[in-house]
Enzyme design. Sequence first.
Site, PDB file in Angstrom:
ATOM      1  N   HIS A  15      -8.435   4.742  -6.033  1.00  0.00           N
ATOM      2  CA  HIS A  15      -7.373   4.014  -5.064  1.00  0.00           C
ATOM      3  C   HIS A  15      -6.277   5.143  -5.087  1.00  0.00           C
ATOM      4  O   HIS A  15      -5.307   5.163  -5.785  1.00  0.00           O
ATOM      5  CB  HIS A  15      -6.741   2.845  -5.656  1.00  0.00           C
ATOM      6  CG  HIS A  15      -5.850   2.171  -4.376  1.00  0.00           C
ATOM      7  ND1 HIS A  15      -5.611   0.825  -4.376  1.00  0.00           N
ATOM      8  CD2 HIS A  15      -4.894   2.893  -3.670  1.00  0.00           C
ATOM      9  CE1 HIS A  15      -4.756   0.485  -3.457  1.00  0.00           C
ATOM     10  NE2 HIS A  15      -4.351   1.841  -3.067  1.00  0.00           N
TER      11      HIS A  15
ATOM     12  N   HIS B  35      -4.405   7.509  -1.785  1.00  0.00           N
ATOM     13  CA  HIS B  35      -4.187   8.142  -0.494  1.00  0.00           C
ATOM     14  C   HIS B  35      -3.901   9.599  -0.169  1.00  0.00           C
ATOM     15  O   HIS B  35      -3.067   9.945  -1.079  1.00  0.00           O
ATOM     16  CB  HIS B  35      -3.165   7.138   0.323  1.00  0.00           C
ATOM     17  CG  HIS B  35      -3.312   5.617   0.390  1.00  0.00           C
ATOM     18  ND1 HIS B  35      -3.718   4.950   1.196  1.00  0.00           N
ATOM     19  CD2 HIS B  35      -3.126   4.814  -0.696  1.00  0.00           C
ATOM     20  CE1 HIS B  35      -3.612   3.659   1.082  1.00  0.00           C
ATOM     21  NE2 HIS B  35      -3.324   3.682  -0.430  1.00  0.00           N
TER      22      HIS B  35
ATOM     23  N   HIS C 184      -6.814  -3.176   1.247  1.00  0.00           N
ATOM     24  CA  HIS C 184      -5.646  -3.562   0.627  1.00  0.00           C
ATOM     25  C   HIS C 184      -5.342  -5.128   0.775  1.00  0.00           C
ATOM     26  O   HIS C 184      -5.297  -5.615   1.991  1.00  0.00           O
ATOM     27  CB  HIS C 184      -4.381  -2.928   1.003  1.00  0.00           C
ATOM     28  CG  HIS C 184      -4.349  -1.390   0.640  1.00  0.00           C
ATOM     29  ND1 HIS C 184      -5.560  -0.568   0.800  1.00  0.00           N
ATOM     30  CD2 HIS C 184      -3.420  -0.688  -0.006  1.00  0.00           C
ATOM     31  CE1 HIS C 184      -5.337   0.619   0.364  1.00  0.00           C
ATOM     32  NE2 HIS C 184      -4.094   0.681  -0.163  1.00  0.00           N
TER      33      HIS C 184
ATOM     34  N   GLU D 159      -1.161  -7.148  -2.298  1.00  0.00           N
ATOM     35  CA  GLU D 159      -0.275  -6.156  -2.748  1.00  0.00           C
ATOM     36  C   GLU D 159       1.136  -6.817  -2.722  1.00  0.00           C
ATOM     37  O   GLU D 159       1.909  -7.338  -3.565  1.00  0.00           O
ATOM     38  CB  GLU D 159      -0.435  -4.806  -2.224  1.00  0.00           C
ATOM     39  CG  GLU D 159       0.877  -3.833  -2.750  1.00  0.00           C
ATOM     40  CD  GLU D 159       0.577  -2.541  -1.798  1.00  0.00           C
ATOM     41  OE1 GLU D 159       0.290  -2.741  -0.495  1.00  0.00           O
ATOM     42  OE2 GLU D 159       1.429  -1.627  -2.360  1.00  0.00           O
TER      43      GLU D 159
ATOM     44  N   ASP E  66      -2.498   5.647  -6.253  1.00  0.00           N
ATOM     45  CA  ASP E  66      -1.997   4.934  -5.057  1.00  0.00           C
ATOM     46  C   ASP E  66      -1.463   6.274  -4.309  1.00  0.00           C
ATOM     47  O   ASP E  66      -2.035   6.982  -3.340  1.00  0.00           O
ATOM     48  CB  ASP E  66      -0.985   3.929  -4.895  1.00  0.00           C
ATOM     49  CG  ASP E  66      -1.106   3.090  -3.651  1.00  0.00           C
ATOM     50  OD1 ASP E  66      -1.533   3.419  -2.934  1.00  0.00           O
ATOM     51  OD2 ASP E  66      -0.391   2.315  -3.892  1.00  0.00           O
ATOM     52  N   ASP E  67      -0.133   6.592  -4.321  1.00  0.00           N
ATOM     53  CA  ASP E  67       0.512   7.418  -3.682  1.00  0.00           C
ATOM     54  C   ASP E  67       1.300   8.587  -4.616  1.00  0.00           C
ATOM     55  O   ASP E  67       2.607   8.310  -4.562  1.00  0.00           O
ATOM     56  CB  ASP E  67       1.576   7.153  -2.627  1.00  0.00           C
ATOM     57  CG  ASP E  67       0.732   6.050  -1.480  1.00  0.00           C
ATOM     58  OD1 ASP E  67       0.057   6.721  -0.773  1.00  0.00           O
ATOM     59  OD2 ASP E  67       0.855   4.927  -1.777  1.00  0.00           O
TER      60      ASP E  67
HETATM   61  N1  ADE Z   1      -0.618   3.277   2.565  1.00  0.00           N
HETATM   62  C1  ADE Z   1      -0.393   4.163   1.651  1.00  0.00           C
HETATM   63  N2  ADE Z   1      -0.153   3.675   0.484  1.00  0.00           N
HETATM   64  C2  ADE Z   1      -0.190   2.148   0.590  1.00  0.00           C
HETATM   65  C3  ADE Z   1      -0.137   0.958   0.047  1.00  0.00           C
HETATM   66  N3  ADE Z   1       0.450   1.114  -1.263  1.00  0.00           N
HETATM   67  N4  ADE Z   1      -0.210  -0.278   0.438  1.00  0.00           N
HETATM   68  C4  ADE Z   1      -0.633  -0.197   1.995  1.00  0.00           C
HETATM   69  N5  ADE Z   1      -0.624   1.090   2.645  1.00  0.00           N
HETATM   70  C5  ADE Z   1      -0.700   1.999   1.938  1.00  0.00           C
HETATM   71 ZN    ZN Z   2      -3.042   2.065  -1.491  1.00  0.00          ZN
END
Ligand code: ADE
Ligand code: ZN
Length: 333
Positions: free
Chosen positions: A16, A18, A196, A199, A277-278
């Site tokens: 996971h 991006h 997703h 969350e 994630d990011d």
């Molecule tokens: N796009 C990038 N990160 C995300 C996240 N944590 N939740 C939903 N969309 C995303």
């Molecule tokens: Zn994500």
Amino acid sequence: MRHLELIKALPKAELHVHIEGTFEPELMFAIAQRNAIEIPYTSVEEVRQAYNFHNLQSFLDIYYAGANVLIHEQDFYDLAMAYFEKCAEDHVVHTEMFFDPQTHTDRGIAFDVVIQGLTRACRDAEQKWGITSHLIMCFLRHLSEEAAFETLEQALAYKDQIIAVGLDSSEMGHPPSKFERVFAKARDEGFLVVAHAGEEGPAEYVWEALDLLKVNRVDHGVRSEEDPQLLQRLIQEKMPLTVCPLSNLKLCVVDDMQQHNIRRLLQQGVHVTVNSDDPSYFGGYMNDNFIAIADALDLTEQELKQLAINSFEASFISDQTKQKWIQKIQNWV
Ligand code: ADE
Ligand code: ZN
């Protein structure tokens, strides 16, 4: 720091991440400059100061703005190679990365430019570091079903380069049911599917991801804990949750890391994995996420190994390769 050496040494799979969320400010400035695009910041420090989020939407606004400087195939290549370099440092040996084609095609960047840059990086990373990878194409859920169908249509020419489709962006008000028909078509076309769910959104969205989208994995899914019946279902089906601890902290899904439920979920038998994630926006890559939960939740060596094993079990690699990595972890002394 608890178990730092073990965390560093364990082979791990990231499921996971991006790719647009790995965009470090330094690289963003460099690419903006060479593409002669203005960005609303004067220094890297100023960019980092802007990374102060109070929910998912406040992050997404900045994240989509950052992606605007990506224009050429080389930009996508450089972005992905920078991420692979972090994988090499963290002993992430396999990664299944999300990309958001609509973020780029809606700005007039060809689908082909995005995919060529990313796949060239995937090939080079395997050559250079032995890191294997898959691409997962996400639909932006704040956009329409029709736009998702158009994106799926474009992806059909690249079927051999995209293993799965996913669903990301603003969760609240955009339930999985909105994309039931798109996901049915994607499955018919042979794509694996993830989404997703849970969350920021309720447990109900996780039910929909399972029942309507028929996902192979749930991304995040931490709010499933609010529904005991759902938890039983996840445990019974050994449904993987790709959990992202630092993301949950930064986006205020949890107030502090000691309250994170990943250890409770693991102890109940949910198939949880750790992911970043990011990472450029949330303050850390794979090992930083492991370190954060190991410290805050007092994880044992056995639990850390189980999380690494889960990452391979939940991955889309061949059973034979899975077993190779799992045995390495199990034989760890
Ligand atoms: N796009 C990038 N990160 C995300 C996240 N944590 N939740 C939903 N969309 C995303
Ligand atoms: Zn994500």
